[in-house]
Design a protein around this motif. Structure first.
Motif, PDB file in Angstrom:
ATOM      1  N   ALA A   1      -3.617   2.865   5.300  1.00  0.00           N
ATOM      2  CA  ALA A   1      -3.080   2.192   4.313  1.00  0.00           C
ATOM      3  C   ALA A   1      -2.086   1.601   5.196  1.00  0.00           C
ATOM      4  CB  ALA A   1      -2.303   3.046   3.344  1.00  0.00           C
TER       5      ALA A   1
ATOM      6  N   ASP B   1      -2.503  -2.466  -3.583  1.00  0.00           N
ATOM      7  CA  ASP B   1      -3.798  -2.145  -2.975  1.00  0.00           C
ATOM      8  C   ASP B   1      -3.704  -0.574  -2.782  1.00  0.00           C
ATOM      9  OD1 ASP B   1      -3.356  -4.773  -2.181  1.00  0.00           O
ATOM     10  OD2 ASP B   1      -5.546  -4.735  -1.480  1.00  0.00           O
TER      11      ASP B   1
ATOM     12  N   THR C   1       0.769  -1.244   0.053  1.00  0.00           N
ATOM     13  CA  THR C   1      -0.005   0.007  -0.044  1.00  0.00           C
ATOM     14  C   THR C   1       0.875   1.312  -0.060  1.00  0.00           C
ATOM     15  OG1 THR C   1       0.041   0.354   2.434  1.00  0.00           O
ATOM     16  CG2 THR C   1      -1.732  -1.175   1.390  1.00  0.00           C
TER      17      THR C   1
END
Ligand code: GLU
Ligand code: ZN
Length: 280
Positions: free
Chosen positions: A24, A204, A3
């Motif tokens: 995150a 992601d 992330t």
């Protein structure tokens, strides 16, 4: 899982940014993955080293750790290379319109201009400009959305556990010819974010729901540039007591202000509704 948090050093880190960064970070740590940081400093007129230093200091104070920072201002050759590839395929064209030209051309007398993720949907005035020779550098470069969508019926991505499908018509009519390179910048938010997420191998993307409408643009660019599409997690925005979105300039909600008033990182986590213990 990889992330990232990608702040623009154009103001203080406020509560909403801190929430995004911690989310995150926690997501990556909980999965045994990696959290990365990227400084989105392509807008040299608004970015300041002092803001960057303050942001890094605030993130460290919050208890976050990260792998070495990527800086967009170091990545101009990569952006240029992607623009060359799009230019060679006649997918971008030079645009010399200013804001007023666009508004005048876009507004039907009774209706007003249609709005897309970047504001008024570009009416296409410069679409007929020649696309030969080397890339013009004196104006903006726009994606020719209709040409880009030739042979593509839709784009799709995973968002908060659901598949989101965006049709060709939506991209053409409701997003339109977005700017991929701004005048004097050599890139744009959309182009940089897509290339950098790919370069950092981000799996992601965690960011606010204010960027939700920009995601189909990013997914299309990934397709055009043969890059992988990450999973998207768009989170709620942190609002003030009046329900207003926190503005960048709202120094009252700056993490630095809370720090100076004696708040702890745990207080910040509580304020934004995150689990109080940071995953390590
Ligand atoms: N730099 C952007 C911002 O501060 C975030 C970009 C993103 O997360 O995609 O709003
Ligand atoms: Zn134009």
């Amino acid at each position: 899982m990889i992330t990232r948090f990608a702040p623009s050093p154009t103001g203080p880190l406020h509560l909403g940014h801190a929430y995004s960064a911690m989310l995150a970070h926690d997501m990556a740590r909980a999965a045994g993955g990696t959290f990365l940081l990227r400084i989105e400093d392509i807008d040299s007129t608004r970015s300041r080293p002092a803001w960057e230093a303050q942001i890094l200091d605030d993130l460290a104070w919050l208890g976050l750790t990260w792998k070495p920072v990527m800086r967009q201002s170091d990545r101009l050759p990569a952006y240029r290379e992607a623009l060359e590839s799009l230019w060679d395929r006649s997918l971008i064209y030079p645009c010399t319109c200013n804001r007023r030209d666009i508004l005048a051309a876009a507004s039907a007398p009774q209706e007003g201009a249609a709005m897309g993720p970047d504001g008024v949907i570009y009416p296409g005035t410069c679409r007929t400009h020649a696309r030969v020779g080397s890339i013009p550098t004196d104006g903006a470069l726009r994606l020719d959305m209709r040409t880009a969508m030739k042979g593509i019926d839709f784009v799709e991505h995973d968002h908060n556990g659901k598949t989101v499908v965006t049709s060709r018509d939506h991209l053409i009519d409701h997003i339109g010819d977005v700017v991929l390179s701004r005048r004097d910048m050599g890139t744009s938010y959309h182009l940089s974010v897509v290339l950098d997420d790919a370069a950092q191998a981000v799996t992601d993307v965690v960011r606010g729901e204010d960027l939700r409408d920009a995601t189909p643009i990013h997914v299309l660019l990934q397709r055009l540039l043969t890059l992988p599409t990450p999973v998207y997690h768009h989170h709620r925005l942190i609002r003030d007591e009046a329900g207003k979105r926190l503005a960048k300039r709202d120094d009252a909600r700056a993490i630095a202000t809370y720090r100076s008033e004696g708040a702890t990182p745990t207080d910040i986590r509580r304020m934004v509704g995150l689990p109080l213990h940071l995953a390590r």
